[in-house]
Design a protein around this motif. Sequence first.
Motif, PDB file in Angstrom:
ATOM      1  N   TYR A   1       0.792  -1.234   0.000  1.00  0.00           N
ATOM      2  CA  TYR A   1       0.000   0.000   0.000  1.00  0.00           C
ATOM      3  C   TYR A   1       0.824   1.284   0.000  1.00  0.00           C
ATOM      4  O   TYR A   1       0.257   2.368  -0.186  1.00  0.00           O
ATOM      5  CB  TYR A   1      -0.927   0.028   1.222  1.00  0.00           C
ATOM      6  CG  TYR A   1      -1.779  -1.205   1.360  1.00  0.00           C
ATOM      7  CD1 TYR A   1      -2.724  -1.537   0.385  1.00  0.00           C
ATOM      8  CD2 TYR A   1      -1.642  -2.049   2.459  1.00  0.00           C
ATOM      9  CE1 TYR A   1      -3.505  -2.680   0.503  1.00  0.00           C
ATOM     10  CE2 TYR A   1      -2.425  -3.192   2.583  1.00  0.00           C
ATOM     11  CZ  TYR A   1      -3.354  -3.504   1.602  1.00  0.00           C
ATOM     12  OH  TYR A   1      -4.124  -4.628   1.719  1.00  0.00           O
ATOM     13  N   GLY A   2       2.138   1.179   0.212  1.00  0.00           N
ATOM     14  CA  GLY A   2       2.936   2.392   0.343  1.00  0.00           C
ATOM     15  C   GLY A   2       4.260   2.331  -0.389  1.00  0.00           C
ATOM     16  O   GLY A   2       4.337   1.827  -1.507  1.00  0.00           O
ATOM     17  N   GLN A   3       5.306   2.827   0.247  1.00  0.00           N
ATOM     18  CA  GLN A   3       6.643   2.819  -0.341  1.00  0.00           C
ATOM     19  C   GLN A   3       7.239   1.434  -0.186  1.00  0.00           C
ATOM     20  O   GLN A   3       7.819   1.086   0.852  1.00  0.00           O
ATOM     21  CB  GLN A   3       7.538   3.862   0.331  1.00  0.00           C
ATOM     22  CG  GLN A   3       7.177   5.293  -0.029  1.00  0.00           C
ATOM     23  CD  GLN A   3       8.396   6.093  -0.453  1.00  0.00           C
ATOM     24  OE1 GLN A   3       9.365   5.567  -0.997  1.00  0.00           O
ATOM     25  NE2 GLN A   3       8.327   7.395  -0.228  1.00  0.00           N
ATOM     26  N   ALA A   4       7.135   0.650  -1.250  1.00  0.00           N
ATOM     27  CA  ALA A   4       7.551  -0.755  -1.192  1.00  0.00           C
ATOM     28  C   ALA A   4       9.042  -0.902  -0.920  1.00  0.00           C
ATOM     29  O   ALA A   4       9.490  -1.948  -0.443  1.00  0.00           O
ATOM     30  CB  ALA A   4       7.170  -1.459  -2.490  1.00  0.00           C
ATOM     31  N   GLY A   5       9.826   0.123  -1.226  1.00  0.00           N
ATOM     32  CA  GLY A   5      11.268   0.032  -1.021  1.00  0.00           C
ATOM     33  C   GLY A   5      11.684   0.132   0.434  1.00  0.00           C
ATOM     34  O   GLY A   5      12.814  -0.221   0.782  1.00  0.00           O
ATOM     35  N   ASN A   6      10.810   0.613   1.281  1.00  0.00           N
ATOM     36  CA  ASN A   6      11.138   0.725   2.711  1.00  0.00           C
ATOM     37  C   ASN A   6      11.092  -0.643   3.370  1.00  0.00           C
ATOM     38  O   ASN A   6      10.167  -1.431   3.133  1.00  0.00           O
ATOM     39  CB  ASN A   6      10.156   1.656   3.426  1.00  0.00           C
ATOM     40  CG  ASN A   6      10.497   3.112   3.238  1.00  0.00           C
ATOM     41  OD1 ASN A   6      11.552   3.451   2.717  1.00  0.00           O
ATOM     42  ND2 ASN A   6       9.610   3.996   3.668  1.00  0.00           N
ATOM     43  N   ARG A   7      12.076  -0.909   4.212  1.00  0.00           N
ATOM     44  CA  ARG A   7      12.083  -2.156   4.970  1.00  0.00           C
ATOM     45  C   ARG A   7      12.292  -1.838   6.443  1.00  0.00           C
ATOM     46  O   ARG A   7      13.200  -1.102   6.815  1.00  0.00           O
ATOM     47  CB  ARG A   7      13.201  -3.092   4.494  1.00  0.00           C
ATOM     48  CG  ARG A   7      13.006  -3.644   3.084  1.00  0.00           C
ATOM     49  CD  ARG A   7      11.804  -4.556   2.974  1.00  0.00           C
ATOM     50  NE  ARG A   7      11.933  -5.750   3.802  1.00  0.00           N
ATOM     51  CZ  ARG A   7      10.951  -6.651   3.949  1.00  0.00           C
ATOM     52  NH1 ARG A   7       9.777  -6.470   3.356  1.00  0.00           N
ATOM     53  NH2 ARG A   7      11.135  -7.716   4.704  1.00  0.00           N
ATOM     54  N   ILE A   8      11.431  -2.393   7.275  1.00  0.00           N
ATOM     55  CA  ILE A   8      11.476  -2.151   8.709  1.00  0.00           C
ATOM     56  C   ILE A   8      12.063  -3.371   9.410  1.00  0.00           C
ATOM     57  O   ILE A   8      11.702  -4.512   9.104  1.00  0.00           O
ATOM     58  CB  ILE A   8      10.060  -1.878   9.264  1.00  0.00           C
ATOM     59  CG1 ILE A   8       9.391  -0.739   8.483  1.00  0.00           C
ATOM     60  CG2 ILE A   8      10.120  -1.545  10.750  1.00  0.00           C
ATOM     61  CD1 ILE A   8      10.163   0.540   8.476  1.00  0.00           C
ATOM     62  N   THR A   9      12.961  -3.146  10.333  1.00  0.00           N
ATOM     63  CA  THR A   9      13.549  -4.223  11.121  1.00  0.00           C
ATOM     64  C   THR A   9      13.012  -4.162  12.552  1.00  0.00           C
ATOM     65  O   THR A   9      12.521  -3.118  12.998  1.00  0.00           O
ATOM     66  CB  THR A   9      15.074  -4.110  11.164  1.00  0.00           C
ATOM     67  OG1 THR A   9      15.437  -2.932  11.925  1.00  0.00           O
ATOM     68  CG2 THR A   9      15.651  -3.988   9.756  1.00  0.00           C
ATOM     69  N   PRO A  10      13.108  -5.261  13.286  1.00  0.00           N
ATOM     70  CA  PRO A  10      12.709  -5.222  14.701  1.00  0.00           C
ATOM     71  C   PRO A  10      13.501  -4.177  15.483  1.00  0.00           C
ATOM     72  O   PRO A  10      12.987  -3.601  16.447  1.00  0.00           O
ATOM     73  CB  PRO A  10      13.021  -6.635  15.192  1.00  0.00           C
ATOM     74  CG  PRO A  10      12.935  -7.489  13.963  1.00  0.00           C
ATOM     75  CD  PRO A  10      13.461  -6.621  12.858  1.00  0.00           C
ATOM     76  N   GLN A  11      14.739  -3.921  15.059  1.00  0.00           N
ATOM     77  CA  GLN A  11      15.554  -2.900  15.727  1.00  0.00           C
ATOM     78  C   GLN A  11      14.963  -1.508  15.530  1.00  0.00           C
ATOM     79  O   GLN A  11      15.025  -0.670  16.432  1.00  0.00           O
ATOM     80  CB  GLN A  11      16.995  -2.952  15.203  1.00  0.00           C
ATOM     81  CG  GLN A  11      17.784  -4.184  15.610  1.00  0.00           C
ATOM     82  CD  GLN A  11      17.336  -5.450  14.876  1.00  0.00           C
ATOM     83  OE1 GLN A  11      16.915  -5.397  13.714  1.00  0.00           O
ATOM     84  NE2 GLN A  11      17.409  -6.588  15.563  1.00  0.00           N
ATOM     85  N   ASP A  12      14.382  -1.261  14.348  1.00  0.00           N
ATOM     86  CA  ASP A  12      13.713   0.021  14.100  1.00  0.00           C
ATOM     87  C   ASP A  12      12.529   0.195  15.053  1.00  0.00           C
ATOM     88  O   ASP A  12      12.296   1.286  15.589  1.00  0.00           O
ATOM     89  CB  ASP A  12      13.211   0.102  12.653  1.00  0.00           C
ATOM     90  CG  ASP A  12      14.328   0.105  11.641  1.00  0.00           C
ATOM     91  OD1 ASP A  12      15.403   0.650  11.941  1.00  0.00           O
ATOM     92  OD2 ASP A  12      14.115  -0.447  10.536  1.00  0.00           O
TER      93      ASP A  12
END
Length: 469
Positions: free
Chosen positions: A411-422
């Motif tokens: 649904y959004g910026q597919a290039g963003n990746r979130i980690t548990p550390q974030d």
Amino acid sequence: MLRRLFQTSCLMLAFAGTAPTQAAQTSPAAATRHAPTTGEYLSIASDCVACHTVPGGKPYAGGYAIESPMGKIWSTNITPSREFGIGDYSLAEFSRAVREGVARDGHHLYPAMPYTAYATMTDADVEALYTFFMKEVQPVDTPTPKTALPFPFSVRDSMIVWNAINRPSGPFKADPAKSAEINRGDYLVNTLAHCAACHTPRDFLLAEDGGKALSGGPLGAWYAPNITSDPVSGIGGWSDAELYAYLRTGHVAGKAQAAGPMAEAIEHSLQHLTEPDLHAIVAYLKQTRPIASGETRPRYAFGGPDDSEARERGKRVRDMDPGWRVYSATCATCHGARGEGTASYPSLFHNTATGAPDASNLIATILYGVHRKIDGHEDISMPGFGPQASYTERLSDQQIADVSNYVLAHYGQAGNRITPQDVELARNGGPEPALIRFTRIALPVGGVVAVLLLIAIVYLVARRRAKKA
């Protein structure tokens, strides 16, 4: 303040100090009780209640813990209590505290109190605000906790140098080359509502970077977006009506939902401003210097309805996207199987939280939820799934990272990746400013250097005495 954000006779209210007669017709606050006096209206525009009132507590009695990178800063009692508040303040002393950040006893306030913005408040408005607090606010004879930051931030006199560098001088002066409406908007945005306190990036010393005014910056776990007139990075692509609606309600379908500190600013302050004042803010923002942040598309232009939810249901459990599992169980009821939203909850596409290059607001929204009252009614109440959630509803850092990545991918910026550390970083209050990191390193190093110098001095003295002997 960290919570903090903020008609032609009414347009000149702050300059002339006349009563805001139109507020009785347009302000929700007036509709529910009485037309606010000039001083009360100024306190609303300045959002004083947000920091100086504990939720459910007595107005302006202080005791609210403002989380800062240096530690908790406790707001003070600003009722006319002679023992615990500002009841003994003269107008001059009140003005010095509001505009210079110096209390009656000479102690320097921390800039969690936005005196760097209030420094340009007009004399008439300071006096009206003083009259309001002294004559219209009920005294509350209750003490508040004392702020006790760790060294070196506990040394309040260090603010003398900081203030000399960062505090503007003199009351606001209208620009004769600009309209009364834009000047009024300037005064509201940069003085009363102190919008720059959140929406302007900070330098090493945590002062606002004036060269990048209103271009966005981190705000604890949240991110205050670019609100300059840039058509891609800022609000230049918003219509005047959309901006007005957002300031008034916090909601614009297909663009944005106010959450976190911005939802608080709208709930406590912006929604209660008069129509001319809100239009003045819009007019001012639309003519600010555009500052591009590097995006190629506006944040609200990403994504669209997606059928992946239905596809995932046909897979074996071991093959399912772990983010979908969280989404299906936790999010789909309100936001829809295709992310389209409902009458009460926004779509996840064409949404500035999912389309932003910085995913902080998406993570913070999942952690802390969205709560916003408009005209006295709950406009939206999304539960948070972080530390305040019940045990059965709480999501782990990994689960929040998984569902965030699912939402971003579809649904959004597919290039963003979130980690548990974030997620852990957001749970702990967001990124740490460089000054705090430097201080943590410098203090132990400085202590070692001091000890070595002391040893050297003792050694040299002993050696000199030995030679004399």
